[in-house]
Write a protein that holds these residues in place. Structure first.
Motif, short mmCIF file in Angstrom:
data_model
loop_
_atom_site.label_atom_id
_atom_site.label_comp_id
_atom_site.label_asym_id
_atom_site.label_seq_id
_atom_site.Cartn_x
_atom_site.Cartn_y
_atom_site.Cartn_z
N ARG A 449 0.79 -1.23 0.00
CA ARG A 449 0.00 0.00 0.00
C ARG A 449 0.83 1.28 0.00
O ARG A 449 0.41 2.29 -0.57
CB ARG A 449 -0.97 -0.02 1.20
N LEU A 450 1.98 1.27 0.64
CA LEU A 450 2.72 2.53 0.73
C LEU A 450 3.95 2.58 -0.18
O LEU A 450 4.54 3.65 -0.35
CB LEU A 450 3.15 2.79 2.19
N CYS A 451 4.35 1.45 -0.72
CA CYS A 451 5.51 1.46 -1.63
C CYS A 451 5.07 1.10 -3.04
O CYS A 451 5.84 0.58 -3.84
CB CYS A 451 6.57 0.47 -1.15
N THR A 452 3.81 1.28 -3.31
CA THR A 452 3.23 0.95 -4.61
C THR A 452 2.43 2.16 -5.06
O THR A 452 1.76 2.77 -4.22
CB THR A 452 2.30 -0.29 -4.46
N PRO A 453 2.49 2.53 -6.36
CA PRO A 453 1.77 3.73 -6.80
C PRO A 453 0.31 3.70 -6.35
O PRO A 453 -0.30 2.63 -6.35
CB PRO A 453 1.86 3.66 -8.32
#
Ligand code: HEM
Length: 507
Positions: A449-453
């Protein structure tokens, strides 16, 4: 002094004369220089080269008048033996001096077995599987809060946010009343600050064990005036004391379907001498401490290395995507455990996060313990440290390089790399199942969720690998300034440019 040097049962073991005569040097390096004795131990191993080869560091040295330190992965299981062998703790080296009646501080083998048998069912894999929804809910809340931080354009110390997560999770599970650190704007930092301050006193408490019991008798107000850290610790314990008093009053919640940890320890089935308020408070205190920093540190290191390493990040995202998308409610721990790359990343992050980096002495009170040509006489502490084992270049070539593939390559050859973080034997970490459940569920949600666009993580202050490695042994490793942390920005749609390292951006 002469006795220690020439006639003591350990006098034939390799090691410097000044280590053999007194604990003065240990006091100097750990108390005055503040947690630096672990580096001296490393130097002792290097200086006393193996007599046969005269080049390899000597794996066994006498590090103080009464203790032998052995740096050999093959001997680890002999020190940290199963319950078939008696292993007491060293009364001169209790790392949780603020909780002398807790399981982890219990000196005697037999008393430890009794205490552990009461707590074990709480932390079995089956018990942790039952609370997986609770862990996932806390992980979701953590991610949502970090997204908010990103929306507001603020930065955050990820270690503090993760400590809040771990503390809220274990408190809700073990006490039945969860802390709400995740709800605070700054993640409270309360727990983290308390632990950090406690860690700063650990060596003083080791050399002056009477200090903490005396200080803990002070009224909270006075303690706060003397030292804000001590005030916080006593405040925290006062809250815990109220829960314990209630559990004892209600006779351990007799008849309840699922008892809390307080209630299990206060149950009439527990021997009376073990059912005191002081003992239960100590246990509850340690469970929160032991469960928060360790998990938070491993996850912080995971984010640090993965975000820094585009190749690892891409591989991990690729592996996680189908599993994470399969179910709207997120993935289960069981599904995640089956992912080989995620598992390798978690092991590699644990390895370089070390866990308790301090040495953990054990005593065989009745039988000598044999290491190669050496016979360690009964009654003498022997220790080893994850700090040396986890960077052993024979086991892990280029040990400071983050390379999850080393775990996969070993597995492909039918081998299994060892992991020393959780200790071994009868006194190994009791919370290992909770720790793994948290590591898998948070790591997967964080990366997905946070390291993916549209999101990516920006590491602030350009920390190097060296910056993240232990410079001091304050039980957990600490930086030169005595802290550990990782400042991050959570960026949506790329965000503005800055001189800080920016990786973990989507394709
Ligand atoms: C990555 C996470 C963790 C690591 C690396 C870790 C590591 C360790 C180690 C090395 C010990 C042995 C200490 C000693 O010999 O003095 C230990 C003991 C212990 N840990 Fe953990 N721990 C972790 C997470 C947890 C969690 C989540 C809990 C939850 C309650 C927990 C509870 C305990 C307890 C109660 C003990 C004492 C066990 C005994 O003395 O029998 N730990 N841990």
């Amino acid at each position: 002094m002469l006795y220690n040097l020439y006639f003591h049962p350990l006098s034939k073991f390799p090691g410097p004369w000044w280590a053999a005569i007194s604990h003065g040097h240990e006091f100097y390096f750990d108390v005055i220089l503040y947690g630096r004795f672990f580096k001296q131990i490393e130097k002792m191993h290097e200086k006393y080269a193996t007599r046969l080869t005269l080049s390899l560091p000597c794996p066994i040295v006498r590090i103080n008048p009464r203790e032998i330190h052995i740096n050999d992965p093959d001997f680890y299981d002999s020190i940290y033996a199963s319950s078939a062998h008696i292993r007491n703790k060293d009364p001169g080296h209790i790392i949780f001096g603020s909780a002398p009646r807790a399981l982890v501080s219990t000196i005697s083998h037999s008393q430890h077995r009794l205490r552990r048998s009461i707590l074990s069912p709480f932390f079995s894999k089956a018990s942790i599987l039952r609370v997986e929804p609770l862990i996932q809910a806390k992980a979701d809340r953590l991610i949502a809060r970090l997204e908010e931080v990103g929306e507001e354009g603020r930065t955050v110390d990820l270690y503090i946010a993760l400590t809040a997560f771990a503390s809220d999770t274990v408190s809700e599970y073990a006490y039945g009343v969860g802390y709400t650190n995740l709800e605070a704007r700054d993640f409270n930092g309360y727990m983290h600050e308390t632990i950090t301050r406690l860690m700063h006193t650990v060596h003083v408490a080791r050399f002056f064990p009477f200090l903490f019991p005396i200080l803990s008798l002070l009224p909270v107000g006075l303690a706060r005036r003397l030292s804000p850290g001590l005030g916080k610790i006593l405040e925290y314990r006062a809250v815990m004391a109220r829960f314990v008093a209630r559990a004892l009053h209600e006779k351990g919640g007799e008849g309840k379907e699922r008892a809390t940890l307080f209630e299990a320890l206060a149950s009439p089935s527990v021997p009376e001498q073990e059912r005191t308020a002081a003992r239960i408070e100590d246990e509850a205190w340690v469970v929160n401490l032991a469960a928060s920093e360790t998990v938070a540190r491993a996850l912080t290191m995971l984010v640090f290395f993965v975000v820094k390493n585009e190749r690892v990040l891409r591989t991990l995202r690729g592996e996680l995507k189908p599993v994470m998308q399969m179910s709207e409610c997120g993935s289960t721990w069981k599904q995640l455990e089956a992912l080989p790359y995620l598992t390798a990343v978690i092991h590699e992050s644990l390895r370089l996060s070390f866990g308790p980096a301090t040495r953990l002495p054990r005593i065989s009170p009745d039988k000598p313990v044999v290491y190669k040509d050496w016979v360690i006489p009964p009654g003498h502490p022997m220790s080893s440290s994850v700090w040396y084992l986890n960077v052993n270049p024979t086991l892990y070539p280029d040990p400071l390089v983050f390379r999850p593939e080393r775990w996969l390559e070993a597995a492909a050859q039918g081998a299994r790399l060892p992991l020393f973080n959780f200790g071994r034997g009868a006194r190994a970490c009791l919370g290992i199942n909770l720790a793994y459940a948290e590591l898998y569920l948070v790591a997967a949600s964080f990366i997905h969720r946070l390291c993916t666009p549209p999101y990516c993580i920006r590491l602030l202050d350009n920390p190097s690998v060296e910056d993240m490695m232990p410079y001091r042994d304050l039980v957990m490793g600490a930086s030169k300034k005595g802290f550990f942390g990782l400042k991050i920005g959570v960026v949506r749609d790329g965000g503005e440019e800055s001189g800080d390292e920016e990786v973990g951006r989507g394709e």
